[in-house]
Design an enzyme around this catalytic site. Sequence first.
Site: not given
Length: 335
Positions: A123, A171, A204, A228, A232
């Site tokens: 970001y 990750k 994942d 983020d 959600d």
Amino acid sequence: MKLCVIEGDGIGHEVVPAAVRVLRQLMPGLEVVSAEAGWDRFEKTGEALPEDTVALAKEAGAVLFGACSSPSYPVAGYSSPIVSLRKRMETFANLRPTRFLPVPTARAGVDLVVVRENTEDLYIGDEHTEDAGDTGTATKRITRAATERIAHTAFRLARNEKRRRVTIVHKGNVLPQTDGLFRRVAYEVAKDYGDIETDELLVDTAAYWMVKDPARFDVVLTPNLYGDILSDMAAAWGGGLGLAPALNIGAEVAIAEPIHGSAPDIAGQGIANPTAVILSASMLARHHWNKPAIADRIDAAVTAALSRGDYTADVLGVNGMSTDEFADIICGGLG
Ligand code: ATP
């Protein structure tokens, strides 16, 4: 006490006034100032986040933000105003809780908080194209300083809220120089909090468990992008996006904003669910203004309304009450 209100775009104009009503009723001395930001403002003036908005927000120290509609294609001179505002106010942490709410779409037993790093990762806005637009590149940045700061935030929150475990999500197997650094530093910080259990998941795998068994999560500590997405996903277990609050916090500043966007598909119809922004305002009262009694009253009014089956249409996907009718019920239930 002062609050800068930025409705933004779309349903921001409908749900934010509902939360302001709730806060005004409980905090009659609250000074409220309004400011503009968002896509509509950009189209009118060429500025998505005007300097006077930033000044008002900084001066108030507390912001209630609705949502903004950022296009998914490059627009010269435009960048997401909420991402910029988070940076300008140095709100380095984004707290996104999901707890069971009494609606049929929520999952019993879920009570988790995603603690999302808010200032870096993909970001940072370092993105460009070459080859006449056919090759796109973005920089992912992770630093020790920002990771230490967010990790301490997550572990302190776990301690304050008497939570058991912090799960570091990354990750690092594919991105050892960035996510590997995040993981290493988070484990270093964990040593200061021997009373809290620490574990880790690849992002994942975390997504798999978020769908399969969300109650396994307690505090989730993650870089910006994964936070983020995972929050959600978690929001679905809390009953949906219309019910999911969030708070951005910095050293002495905070921005309350629901995790949902501007919902252009329902904007202007007066049917958006104001619960997410009302619960975001409650987080502002609890974490920033240190007014837990006010936050408890807001949370109790929301829980009571939902327990009675007072819903806006998004909750069951059928006709429900309007934004204003639901806000009336919350205001009437504040005690
Ligand atoms: P944006 O581009 O601003 O992110 P979006 O539509 O892509 O908008 P959201 O605004 O998060 O993303 O909306 C996703 C879906 O959830 C939409 O169908 C929207 O109508 C619904 N939704 C989001 N927030 C609410 C809300 N407060 N009340 C009712 N429905 C909502």
